[in-house]
Write an enzyme that holds these catalytic residues in place. Structure first.
Site, PDB file in Angstrom:
ATOM      1  N   SER A   1       0.840  -1.194   0.000  1.00  0.00           N
ATOM      2  CA  SER A   1       0.000   0.000   0.000  1.00  0.00           C
ATOM      3  C   SER A   1       0.874   1.242   0.000  1.00  0.00           C
ATOM      4  O   SER A   1       1.677   1.449   0.926  1.00  0.00           O
ATOM      5  CB  SER A   1      -0.897   0.033   1.237  1.00  0.00           C
ATOM      6  OG  SER A   1      -1.429   1.346   1.375  1.00  0.00           O
TER       7      SER A   1
ATOM      8  N   HIS B   1      -1.244  -1.345  -4.315  1.00  0.00           N
ATOM      9  CA  HIS B   1      -2.515  -1.027  -3.644  1.00  0.00           C
ATOM     10  C   HIS B   1      -2.561   0.474  -3.362  1.00  0.00           C
ATOM     11  O   HIS B   1      -1.643   1.034  -2.745  1.00  0.00           O
ATOM     12  CB  HIS B   1      -2.608  -1.831  -2.352  1.00  0.00           C
ATOM     13  CG  HIS B   1      -3.901  -1.694  -1.618  1.00  0.00           C
ATOM     14  ND1 HIS B   1      -5.026  -2.417  -1.939  1.00  0.00           N
ATOM     15  CD2 HIS B   1      -4.252  -0.911  -0.566  1.00  0.00           C
ATOM     16  CE1 HIS B   1      -6.017  -2.105  -1.112  1.00  0.00           C
ATOM     17  NE2 HIS B   1      -5.583  -1.188  -0.262  1.00  0.00           N
TER      18      HIS B   1
ATOM     19  N   ASP C   1      -4.697   3.577  -1.794  1.00  0.00           N
ATOM     20  CA  ASP C   1      -5.740   3.876  -0.809  1.00  0.00           C
ATOM     21  C   ASP C   1      -6.268   5.291  -0.983  1.00  0.00           C
ATOM     22  O   ASP C   1      -5.578   6.267  -0.695  1.00  0.00           O
ATOM     23  CB  ASP C   1      -5.174   3.708   0.605  1.00  0.00           C
ATOM     24  CG  ASP C   1      -5.034   2.248   0.997  1.00  0.00           C
ATOM     25  OD1 ASP C   1      -6.009   1.487   0.818  1.00  0.00           O
ATOM     26  OD2 ASP C   1      -3.950   1.866   1.474  1.00  0.00           O
TER      27      ASP C   1
ATOM     28  N   MET D   1      -8.889   8.055   0.253  1.00  0.00           N
ATOM     29  CA  MET D   1      -9.668   8.402   1.453  1.00  0.00           C
ATOM     30  C   MET D   1     -10.207   9.820   1.336  1.00  0.00           C
ATOM     31  O   MET D   1      -9.509  10.708   0.842  1.00  0.00           O
ATOM     32  CB  MET D   1      -8.790   8.306   2.701  1.00  0.00           C
ATOM     33  CG  MET D   1      -8.128   6.961   2.881  1.00  0.00           C
ATOM     34  SD  MET D   1      -7.242   6.886   4.456  1.00  0.00           S
ATOM     35  CE  MET D   1      -6.488   5.258   4.310  1.00  0.00           C
TER      36      MET D   1
ATOM     37  N   HIS E   1      -8.415   1.114  -3.860  1.00  0.00           N
ATOM     38  CA  HIS E   1      -9.315   0.881  -2.724  1.00  0.00           C
ATOM     39  C   HIS E   1      -9.976   2.204  -2.367  1.00  0.00           C
ATOM     40  O   HIS E   1      -9.319   3.097  -1.821  1.00  0.00           O
ATOM     41  CB  HIS E   1      -8.476   0.321  -1.564  1.00  0.00           C
ATOM     42  CG  HIS E   1      -9.243   0.068  -0.306  1.00  0.00           C
ATOM     43  ND1 HIS E   1      -8.609  -0.181   0.895  1.00  0.00           N
ATOM     44  CD2 HIS E   1     -10.568   0.014  -0.047  1.00  0.00           C
ATOM     45  CE1 HIS E   1      -9.519  -0.376   1.834  1.00  0.00           C
ATOM     46  NE2 HIS E   1     -10.720  -0.251   1.294  1.00  0.00           N
TER      47      HIS E   1
ATOM     48  N   MET F   1     -12.098   4.406  -0.186  1.00  0.00           N
ATOM     49  CA  MET F   1     -12.710   4.613   1.135  1.00  0.00           C
ATOM     50  C   MET F   1     -13.386   5.974   1.078  1.00  0.00           C
ATOM     51  O   MET F   1     -12.937   6.947   1.714  1.00  0.00           O
ATOM     52  CB  MET F   1     -11.623   4.522   2.221  1.00  0.00           C
ATOM     53  CG  MET F   1     -11.157   3.077   2.442  1.00  0.00           C
ATOM     54  SD  MET F   1      -9.552   2.951   3.254  1.00  0.00           S
ATOM     55  CE  MET F   1      -8.488   3.141   1.825  1.00  0.00           C
TER      56      MET F   1
ATOM     57  N   MET G   1     -11.236  -6.152   5.587  1.00  0.00           N
ATOM     58  CA  MET G   1     -10.443  -5.208   6.386  1.00  0.00           C
ATOM     59  C   MET G   1     -10.101  -5.850   7.721  1.00  0.00           C
ATOM     60  O   MET G   1     -10.992  -6.309   8.452  1.00  0.00           O
ATOM     61  CB  MET G   1     -11.221  -3.911   6.634  1.00  0.00           C
ATOM     62  CG  MET G   1     -11.544  -3.083   5.393  1.00  0.00           C
ATOM     63  SD  MET G   1     -10.129  -2.599   4.392  1.00  0.00           S
ATOM     64  CE  MET G   1      -9.113  -1.737   5.590  1.00  0.00           C
TER      65      MET G   1
ATOM     66  N   GLY H   1      -8.630   3.782   7.464  1.00  0.00           N
ATOM     67  CA  GLY H   1      -8.316   5.189   7.647  1.00  0.00           C
ATOM     68  C   GLY H   1      -6.835   5.465   7.837  1.00  0.00           C
ATOM     69  O   GLY H   1      -6.356   6.512   7.439  1.00  0.00           O
TER      70      GLY H   1
ATOM     71  N   GLY I   1      -2.641   3.676   8.198  1.00  0.00           N
ATOM     72  CA  GLY I   1      -1.703   2.566   8.196  1.00  0.00           C
ATOM     73  C   GLY I   1      -1.152   2.329   9.592  1.00  0.00           C
ATOM     74  O   GLY I   1      -1.363   3.133  10.507  1.00  0.00           O
ATOM     75  N   GLY I   2      -0.486   1.210   9.760  1.00  0.00           N
ATOM     76  CA  GLY I   2       0.233   0.946  10.995  1.00  0.00           C
ATOM     77  C   GLY I   2      -0.608   0.566  12.191  1.00  0.00           C
ATOM     78  O   GLY I   2      -0.145   0.644  13.335  1.00  0.00           O
TER      79      GLY I   2
ATOM     80  N   ASP J   1      -6.544  -6.582   4.185  1.00  0.00           N
ATOM     81  CA  ASP J   1      -6.003  -5.222   4.247  1.00  0.00           C
ATOM     82  C   ASP J   1      -5.962  -4.723   5.686  1.00  0.00           C
ATOM     83  O   ASP J   1      -7.007  -4.489   6.299  1.00  0.00           O
ATOM     84  CB  ASP J   1      -6.875  -4.298   3.381  1.00  0.00           C
ATOM     85  CG  ASP J   1      -6.238  -2.936   3.154  1.00  0.00           C
ATOM     86  OD1 ASP J   1      -5.139  -2.693   3.672  1.00  0.00           O
ATOM     87  OD2 ASP J   1      -6.876  -2.124   2.455  1.00  0.00           O
ATOM     88  N   GLY J   2      -4.734  -4.570   6.199  1.00  0.00           N
ATOM     89  CA  GLY J   2      -4.549  -3.985   7.513  1.00  0.00           C
ATOM     90  C   GLY J   2      -3.746  -4.871   8.450  1.00  0.00           C
ATOM     91  O   GLY J   2      -4.150  -6.004   8.726  1.00  0.00           O
ATOM     92  N   GLY J   3      -2.604  -4.386   8.883  1.00  0.00           N
ATOM     93  CA  GLY J   3      -1.841  -5.112   9.889  1.00  0.00           C
ATOM     94  C   GLY J   3      -1.210  -6.404   9.403  1.00  0.00           C
ATOM     95  O   GLY J   3      -0.847  -7.261  10.213  1.00  0.00           O
TER      96      GLY J   3
ATOM     97  N   GLY K   1       1.258  -2.200   4.112  1.00  0.00           N
ATOM     98  CA  GLY K   1       1.841  -0.870   4.009  1.00  0.00           C
ATOM     99  C   GLY K   1       3.096  -0.768   4.836  1.00  0.00           C
ATOM    100  O   GLY K   1       4.221  -0.874   4.335  1.00  0.00           O
ATOM    101  N   SER K   2       2.916  -0.604   6.140  1.00  0.00           N
ATOM    102  CA  SER K   2       4.083  -0.397   7.004  1.00  0.00           C
ATOM    103  C   SER K   2       5.047  -1.575   6.972  1.00  0.00           C
ATOM    104  O   SER K   2       6.267  -1.381   7.007  1.00  0.00           O
ATOM    105  CB  SER K   2       3.626  -0.081   8.436  1.00  0.00           C
ATOM    106  OG  SER K   2       2.544  -0.881   8.810  1.00  0.00           O
TER     107      SER K   2
HETATM  108  C1  DX5 Z   1      -6.161   1.230   5.768  1.00  0.00           C
HETATM  109  C2  DX5 Z   1      -5.705   1.002   4.350  1.00  0.00           C
HETATM  110  C3  DX5 Z   1      -4.623  -0.017   4.251  1.00  0.00           C
HETATM  111  C4  DX5 Z   1      -3.378   0.393   4.975  1.00  0.00           C
HETATM  112  C5  DX5 Z   1      -2.629  -0.827   5.414  1.00  0.00           C
HETATM  113  O1  DX5 Z   1      -7.268   2.045   5.780  1.00  0.00           O
HETATM  114  O2  DX5 Z   1      -6.777   0.569   3.546  1.00  0.00           O
HETATM  115  O3  DX5 Z   1      -4.340  -0.354   2.904  1.00  0.00           O
HETATM  116  O4  DX5 Z   1      -2.546   1.193   4.218  1.00  0.00           O
HETATM  117  O5  DX5 Z   1      -1.538  -0.395   6.163  1.00  0.00           O
HETATM  118  P1  DX5 Z   1      -0.776  -1.357   7.169  1.00  0.00           P
HETATM  119  O6  DX5 Z   1      -0.272  -2.508   6.358  1.00  0.00           O
HETATM  120  O7  DX5 Z   1       0.306  -0.488   7.692  1.00  0.00           O
HETATM  121  O8  DX5 Z   1      -1.765  -1.780   8.199  1.00  0.00           O
HETATM  122 ZN    ZN Z   2      -6.425  -0.373   1.490  1.00  0.00          ZN
END
Ligand code: DX5
Ligand code: ZN
Length: 228
Positions: A12, A37, A39, A41, A70, A72, A141, A146, A148-149, A176-178, A198-199
């Protein structure tokens, strides 16, 4: 974009250097990313703002493979054509973004993109049970969207339920997420094939030092494949 269920890593760019998206996209692909990916928002559906279709169009030439967008945002429908024209291969909308997800998915496919539907952590698998023939991807999700991290939320039971609903259809399950090497095996074993991170991909690296991106991508992929 031939369909397969092998593990795909989708970094991401929410965790990338926002002043260097083109170089970041080239770097992660060179280091082994399968998809990119993206994001989007809006500060309304989620409590954060990133960027819109103009940025997607600007980064498109820097991505050789799949651009996975994606959304949001709410509403979604007025912006679908703009993201399709920006070159999105996959456009994913949230089932919670409005009362007419069915129409939204029709519009995404009508605009020539693959259609994805995303589920927030509080939304059950059953919310998409009647959409199985309208989607190419279901995004589960594993954080509240909203930022990352955030800490991974265990949605393994939902992934298994979705995998059963999908049956033999060519529908990806994306997480997606963590996602990191410790959480990837849980969702891979449950039937997910696209892992957004992402992170856990961008940590330790930069466009001038991209090798850590490759190490991070390989670590997530190896952890996921180890349980298959
Ligand atoms: C969260 C995003 C994710 C996010 C994931 O709202 O949709 O794509 O960037 O980030 P990590 O991998 O750091 O949780
Ligand atoms: Zn995403």
């Amino acid at each position: 974009m031939a369909f397969d269920r092998s593990i795909k890593i989708a970094p991401s760019i929410l965790s990338a250097d926002f002043a260097n998206f083109g170089a970041e996209c080239r770097a992660i692909e060179a280091e082994g990313a399968d998809w990119v990916h993206v994001d989007v928002m809006d500060g309304h559906f989620v409590p954060n703002i990133t960027f819109g279709p103009a940025t997607c169009a600007a980064i498109r030439p820097h991505i050789k493979g799949v651009m996975d967008v994606h959304l949001m945002i709410a509403p979604v429908d007025p912006y679908i054509d703009a993201f399709a024209k920006a070159g999105a291969d996959i456009i994913t909308a949230h089932v919670e973004a409005g009362p007419h997800i069915h129409r939204t998915l029709q519009a995404i496919r009508g605009a020539g993109a693959k259609a994805g539907v995303a589920l927030n952590p509080g939304t059950p698998a059953s919310a998409v049970a009647d959409l199985m023939d309208m989607v190419d991807l279901i995004c589960v999700m594993t954080v509240n969207p909203g930022f990352g991290g955030q800490k991974f939320l265990d949605m393994t039971a939902k992934v298994r339920a979705l995998r059963a609903l999908i049956g033999n259809r060519p529908v990806h399950i994306e997480i997606d997420g963590g996602v990191d090497p410790s959480t990837a095996p849980l969702v891979a074993a449950a039937g997910a094939d696209v892992l957004v991170a992402g992170s856990a991909v961008f940590r330790g690296g930069s466009v001038s030092n991209p090798a850590p991106y490759g190490d991070n991508i390989r670590a997530i992929r190896a952890a996921a494949n180890a349980v298959l």
